[in-house]
Motif scaffolding. Structure first.
Motif, PDB file in Angstrom:
ATOM      1  N   PRO A 307      17.927 -16.368  -7.166  1.00 49.53           N
ATOM      2  CA  PRO A 307      17.776 -15.470  -6.013  1.00 49.53           C
ATOM      3  C   PRO A 307      18.952 -14.525  -5.845  1.00 49.53           C
ATOM      4  CG  PRO A 307      18.416 -17.670  -5.287  1.00 49.53           C
ATOM      5  CD  PRO A 307      18.128 -17.777  -6.756  1.00 49.53           C
ATOM      6  N   ILE A 308      18.638 -13.284  -5.466  1.00 46.09           N
ATOM      7  CA  ILE A 308      19.659 -12.319  -5.048  1.00 46.09           C
ATOM      8  C   ILE A 308      19.682 -12.397  -3.528  1.00 46.09           C
ATOM      9  CG2 ILE A 308      20.402  -9.918  -5.091  1.00 46.09           C
ATOM     10  CD1 ILE A 308      18.556  -9.521  -7.519  1.00 46.09           C
ATOM     11  N   PHE A 309      20.677 -13.066  -2.972  1.00 40.04           N
ATOM     12  CA  PHE A 309      20.640 -13.410  -1.552  1.00 40.04           C
ATOM     13  C   PHE A 309      20.514 -12.197  -0.641  1.00 40.04           C
ATOM     14  CE2 PHE A 309      22.947 -17.276  -3.185  1.00 40.04           C
ATOM     15  CZ  PHE A 309      21.879 -18.132  -2.996  1.00 40.04           C
ATOM     16  N   ASP A 310      21.180 -11.086  -0.984  1.00 40.71           N
ATOM     17  CA  ASP A 310      21.098  -9.898  -0.137  1.00 40.71           C
ATOM     18  C   ASP A 310      19.725  -9.235  -0.199  1.00 40.71           C
ATOM     19  OD1 ASP A 310      23.686 -10.320   0.575  1.00 40.71           O
ATOM     20  OD2 ASP A 310      24.535  -8.704  -0.646  1.00 40.71           O
ATOM     21  N   ALA A 311      18.924  -9.579  -1.214  1.00 42.91           N
ATOM     22  CA  ALA A 311      17.613  -8.956  -1.369  1.00 42.91           C
ATOM     23  C   ALA A 311      16.478  -9.836  -0.856  1.00 42.91           C
ATOM     24  CB  ALA A 311      17.374  -8.622  -2.842  1.00 42.91           C
ATOM     25  N   LEU A 312      16.756 -11.087  -0.504  1.00 47.39           N
ATOM     26  CA  LEU A 312      15.679 -12.006  -0.112  1.00 47.39           C
ATOM     27  C   LEU A 312      14.933 -11.527   1.130  1.00 47.39           C
ATOM     28  CD1 LEU A 312      17.379 -15.498  -0.670  1.00 47.39           C
ATOM     29  CD2 LEU A 312      15.563 -14.461  -2.044  1.00 47.39           C
ATOM     30  N   MET A 313      15.651 -11.270   2.212  1.00 49.52           N
ATOM     31  CA  MET A 313      14.982 -10.872   3.451  1.00 49.52           C
ATOM     32  C   MET A 313      14.339  -9.488   3.363  1.00 49.52           C
ATOM     33  SD  MET A 313      14.843 -13.271   5.690  1.00 49.52           S
ATOM     34  CE  MET A 313      14.702 -12.542   7.321  1.00 49.52           C
ATOM     35  N   PRO A 314      14.986  -8.478   2.740  1.00 51.44           N
ATOM     36  CA  PRO A 314      14.275  -7.202   2.588  1.00 51.44           C
ATOM     37  C   PRO A 314      12.963  -7.348   1.830  1.00 51.44           C
ATOM     38  CG  PRO A 314      16.596  -6.891   2.171  1.00 51.44           C
ATOM     39  CD  PRO A 314      16.389  -8.366   2.299  1.00 51.44           C
ATOM     40  N   GLU A 315      12.971  -8.171   0.777  1.00 44.33           N
ATOM     41  CA  GLU A 315      11.736  -8.373   0.006  1.00 44.33           C
ATOM     42  C   GLU A 315      10.702  -9.141   0.833  1.00 44.33           C
ATOM     43  OE1 GLU A 315      10.805  -7.295  -3.021  1.00 44.33           O
ATOM     44  OE2 GLU A 315      12.641  -6.102  -3.117  1.00 44.33           O
ATOM     45  N   LEU A 316      11.162 -10.119   1.594  1.00 46.06           N
ATOM     46  CA  LEU A 316      10.240 -10.874   2.449  1.00 46.06           C
ATOM     47  C   LEU A 316       9.595  -9.961   3.484  1.00 46.06           C
ATOM     48  CD1 LEU A 316       9.198 -13.731   3.389  1.00 46.06           C
ATOM     49  CD2 LEU A 316      11.111 -13.713   4.991  1.00 46.06           C
ATOM     50  N   LEU A 317      10.425  -9.155   4.141  1.00 44.93           N
ATOM     51  CA  LEU A 317       9.913  -8.280   5.191  1.00 44.93           C
ATOM     52  C   LEU A 317       9.041  -7.160   4.643  1.00 44.93           C
ATOM     53  CD1 LEU A 317      13.146  -7.981   7.382  1.00 44.93           C
ATOM     54  CD2 LEU A 317      11.181  -9.465   7.754  1.00 44.93           C
ATOM     55  N   ALA A 318       9.361  -6.672   3.442  1.00 46.78           N
ATOM     56  CA  ALA A 318       8.619  -5.541   2.894  1.00 46.78           C
ATOM     57  C   ALA A 318       7.343  -5.951   2.174  1.00 46.78           C
ATOM     58  CB  ALA A 318       9.520  -4.763   1.928  1.00 46.78           C
ATOM     59  N   ASN A 319       7.333  -7.126   1.551  1.00 50.07           N
ATOM     60  CA  ASN A 319       6.205  -7.495   0.696  1.00 50.07           C
ATOM     61  C   ASN A 319       5.334  -8.618   1.257  1.00 50.07           C
ATOM     62  OD1 ASN A 319       6.806  -5.777  -1.679  1.00 50.07           O
ATOM     63  ND2 ASN A 319       8.687  -6.969  -1.726  1.00 50.07           N
ATOM     64  N   VAL A 320       5.833  -9.386   2.181  1.00 46.89           N
ATOM     65  CA  VAL A 320       5.059 -10.500   2.711  1.00 46.89           C
ATOM     66  C   VAL A 320       4.440 -10.160   4.064  1.00 46.89           C
ATOM     67  CG1 VAL A 320       5.158 -12.921   3.422  1.00 46.89           C
ATOM     68  CG2 VAL A 320       6.483 -12.157   1.447  1.00 46.89           C
ATOM     69  N   VAL A 321       5.209  -9.450   4.899  1.00 47.05           N
ATOM     70  CA  VAL A 321       4.687  -9.043   6.199  1.00 47.05           C
ATOM     71  C   VAL A 321       3.601  -7.988   6.003  1.00 47.05           C
ATOM     72  CG1 VAL A 321       5.293  -7.924   8.379  1.00 47.05           C
ATOM     73  CG2 VAL A 321       6.874  -9.535   7.323  1.00 47.05           C
ATOM     74  N   PRO A 322       2.479  -8.077   6.719  1.00 42.76           N
ATOM     75  CA  PRO A 322       1.400  -7.098   6.577  1.00 42.76           C
ATOM     76  C   PRO A 322       1.886  -5.681   6.848  1.00 42.76           C
ATOM     77  CG  PRO A 322       0.659  -8.970   7.871  1.00 42.76           C
ATOM     78  CD  PRO A 322       2.127  -9.146   7.675  1.00 42.76           C
ATOM     79  N   ALA A 323       1.279  -4.725   6.184  1.00 37.26           N
ATOM     80  CA  ALA A 323       1.688  -3.328   6.325  1.00 37.26           C
ATOM     81  C   ALA A 323       1.614  -2.859   7.776  1.00 37.26           C
ATOM     82  CB  ALA A 323       0.823  -2.442   5.440  1.00 37.26           C
ATOM     83  N   SER A 324       0.645  -3.393   8.529  1.00 38.66           N
ATOM     84  CA  SER A 324       0.484  -2.988   9.924  1.00 38.66           C
ATOM     85  C   SER A 324       1.665  -3.405  10.793  1.00 38.66           C
ATOM     86  CB  SER A 324      -0.808  -3.593  10.500  1.00 38.66           C
ATOM     87  OG  SER A 324      -0.771  -5.007  10.405  1.00 38.66           O
ATOM     88  N   LEU A 325       2.434  -4.402  10.352  1.00 40.22           N
ATOM     89  CA  LEU A 325       3.577  -4.885  11.119  1.00 40.22           C
ATOM     90  C   LEU A 325       4.910  -4.433  10.540  1.00 40.22           C
ATOM     91  CD1 LEU A 325       2.507  -8.607  11.720  1.00 40.22           C
ATOM     92  CD2 LEU A 325       2.138  -6.645  13.218  1.00 40.22           C
ATOM     93  N   SER A 326       4.899  -3.894   9.344  1.00 35.79           N
ATOM     94  CA  SER A 326       6.152  -3.617   8.646  1.00 35.79           C
ATOM     95  C   SER A 326       7.010  -2.579   9.361  1.00 35.79           C
ATOM     96  CB  SER A 326       5.865  -3.151   7.210  1.00 35.79           C
ATOM     97  OG  SER A 326       5.088  -1.958   7.220  1.00 35.79           O
ATOM     98  N   VAL A 327       6.369  -1.618  10.038  1.00 41.13           N
ATOM     99  CA  VAL A 327       7.146  -0.600  10.743  1.00 41.13           C
ATOM    100  C   VAL A 327       7.942  -1.234  11.880  1.00 41.13           C
ATOM    101  CG1 VAL A 327       7.030   1.472  12.154  1.00 41.13           C
ATOM    102  CG2 VAL A 327       5.547   1.244  10.176  1.00 41.13           C
ATOM    103  N   LEU A 328       7.297  -2.135  12.628  1.00 42.34           N
ATOM    104  CA  LEU A 328       7.980  -2.797  13.740  1.00 42.34           C
ATOM    105  C   LEU A 328       9.150  -3.639  13.247  1.00 42.34           C
ATOM    106  CD1 LEU A 328       8.109  -3.419  16.749  1.00 42.34           C
ATOM    107  CD2 LEU A 328       6.466  -5.261  16.367  1.00 42.34           C
ATOM    108  N   ILE A 329       8.951  -4.330  12.128  1.00 42.18           N
ATOM    109  CA  ILE A 329      10.022  -5.171  11.585  1.00 42.18           C
ATOM    110  C   ILE A 329      11.169  -4.311  11.065  1.00 42.18           C
ATOM    111  CG2 ILE A 329      10.575  -6.979   9.939  1.00 42.18           C
ATOM    112  CD1 ILE A 329       8.616  -7.696  12.261  1.00 42.18           C
ATOM    113  N   LEU A 330      10.810  -3.181  10.452  1.00 46.12           N
ATOM    114  CA  LEU A 330      11.843  -2.249  10.003  1.00 46.12           C
ATOM    115  C   LEU A 330      12.678  -1.765  11.183  1.00 46.12           C
ATOM    116  CD1 LEU A 330      13.145  -0.393   7.848  1.00 46.12           C
ATOM    117  CD2 LEU A 330      11.307   1.250   8.304  1.00 46.12           C
ATOM    118  N   LEU A 331      12.008  -1.429  12.279  1.00 43.36           N
ATOM    119  CA  LEU A 331      12.721  -0.972  13.472  1.00 43.36           C
ATOM    120  C   LEU A 331      13.541  -2.098  14.086  1.00 43.36           C
ATOM    121  CD1 LEU A 331      10.095   1.311  15.267  1.00 43.36           C
ATOM    122  CD2 LEU A 331      11.948   1.969  13.716  1.00 43.36           C
TER     123      LEU A 331
END
Length: 484
Positions: A307-331
């Protein structure tokens, strides 16, 4: 992608509006740095908590801690909320506000100067703040850049340039008033984001008990009270992130700016609930990285199967969270980070302009010149931080660990004992500050300890040295004092 881009553009427009609104009400250095010292309870609560948590929490800490410690990472969340927020507000809030009025000070370095009659401690504090806040700010920029790269496929350097520019514009315009105004907006976004993120994660994982069972299937200790690395590394993380806020200048500043005791009472409750919600969700989501990420499904989070620790959460938020929610999580992550960046820029700039330049170089500088210089210093500090972030010298958790550890080690003893124990001497403060900082840096740069461990030991050293040296110096000066 178009909707996400438009929403982020609108978000940046709100930040620009806040900067312009703050500019219209900023007429003095006190306005720029402390919002005139008249900030209300809810605004103070939001600006404290949003300054505490940033992309460093959601991107660096949550991913690394969650992957390694599993569900026991929640101990850090409890420590942050109950010690780093509730404890600080209850124990320190009134004392700091009272001290700032009694000594007529606006910065921690000024407090050291007037409390101990020591320009040397003032110089030490101003240099330490500027030096060690640069890597801290860089870590926040790094986290945001990883997030933008995952969400928009954007080049890391371009993301850094955009975030640096936005931070510079909104801070240079309105200072603390702009920051406090927009922090309420940031805070509401963060609350909505963590509620949605929690609901989705629990649904995706089949509920809390099922998530814990799945973690234990990977490694039984991932679902235990203490994760695989053991109690000492976990304690160091809890102590570092929960006790350092007692003397972190960007958090102490909030009590200089708060209006009165009533605002402190309301702010104590509001900021604690907010912190428990934000940090609890972050570390809980981090613990699920082992369940939702794999080298096959999310290759961007791994290198050679590790694992690349600094990349784990960005990848989780970008690829696992549904696209409809990704904007809110980004914000959500963006909001947490912008407030922290603003707080760090203000404190670092004031260390150079108010404490160093006005304190040692040109003592007759006018209020108007101070305000103008603060804007120039803010830009310079942001530029240095962006350049360091571009170099990516280490992982986010290591950078934050040494930054918080160094500041906590240098300031905890002199600040807390100086605030609450009137017999604390100048010699005790100097030995405590230099001894704590030297211990922290020595352990880390010799490779003896990791940055959280080095920071923890340095902070404990600082806390112990101040009363110990005070006791010894009092007995030397007055041998009969020990028998009184």
């Amino acid at each position: 992608m178009l909707i996400k881009t438009l929403v982020v553009a609108l978000y940046f427009a709100v930040i620009l509006w806040a900067g312009l609104a703050g500019l219209r009400k900023t007429r003095s250095f006190a306005d720029f740095f402390l919002g005139g010292g008249n900030i209300g309870p809810w605004m103070s609560a939001f600006t404290y908590a949003t300054a505490y948590f940033s992309a460093v929490l959601f991107i660096g800490f949550a991913g690394s801690v969650g992957w390694n410690f599993g569900i026991s990472g929640l101990w850090i969340a409890f420590g942050n909320a109950l010690v780093g927020v509730l404890g600080v507000w209850m124990i320190m809030g009134r004392a700091i506000k009272k001290m700032s009025v009694a000594y007529d000070v606006q910065t921690m370095a000024e407090f050291f100067d007037k409390r101990y009659n020591s320009p040397g401690l003032k110089l030490f504090a101003s240099i330490a703040i500027f030096v060690f806040f640069i890597p801290y700010t860089s870590a926040v920029f790094m986290g945001l850049s990883y997030l933008f790269r995952s969400n928009f496929g954007m080049d890391y350097g371009l993301a850094l340039a955009i975030m640096g520019s936005v931070t510079a514009i909104y801070m240079i315009l309105g200072g603390y008033r702009s920051m406090a105004l927009v922090d309420v907006f940031f805070g509401m976004i963060m609350v909505c984001g963590v509620l949605v993120l929690t609901g989705f994660t629990l649904h995706k994982g089949g509920g809390m008990m099922n998530i814990i069972a799945d973690l234990q299937a990977i490694n039984p200790d991932l679902g235990a009270f203490v994760g695989p690395p053991g109690w000492w590394p976990l304690f160091c993380l809890v102590f570092l992130t929960s006790v350092a806020p007692f003397a972190m200048p960007q958090l102490v500043q909030k009590f200089y700016a708060i209006r009165d005791d009533r605002a402190i009472r309301i702010g104590t409750f509001a900021s604690t609930i907010f912190a428990l919600m934000i940090s609890g969700v972050a570390y809980f989501i981090g613990s699920t990285t082992r369940l939702f990420l794999s080298p096959e499904a999310t290759p961007g989070a791994f290198r050679d199967g590790l694992p690349i620790f600094d990349a784990l959460m960005p990848e989780l938020l970008a690829n696992v969270v549904p696209a409809s929610l990704s904007v809110l999580i980004l914000l959500l992550v963006l909001s947490a980070s912008m407030s922290t960046l603003a707080a760090l820029v203000l404190i670092s700039s004031s260390a150079m302009v108010k404490d160093f330049y006005a304190g040692f170089v040109r003592k007759d500088v006018s209020d108007l010149q101070l305000t103008v210089l603060m804007r120039y210093a803010s830009f310079f500090f942001i530029l240095l931080s962006v350049l360091l972030a571009y170099a990516r010298p280490s992982s986010i958790i290591m950078i934050l660990g040494i930054s918080w550890g160094a500041i906590g080690s240098a300031f905890l003893g002199p600040f807390i004992w100086g605030l609450f124990y009137e017999k604390t001497t100048r010699l005790a403060a100097m030995v405590s500050g230099f001894g704590g900082l030297g211990t922290c840096l020595g352990l880390y740069f010799t490779g003896v300890s990791s940055s959280p461990e080095a920071g923890t030991i340095g902070m404990l050293t600082s806390l112990v040295l101040a009363p110990l040296v005070t006791l010894v110096s009092v007995r030397v000066a007055d041998p009969g004092a020990a028998s009184e």
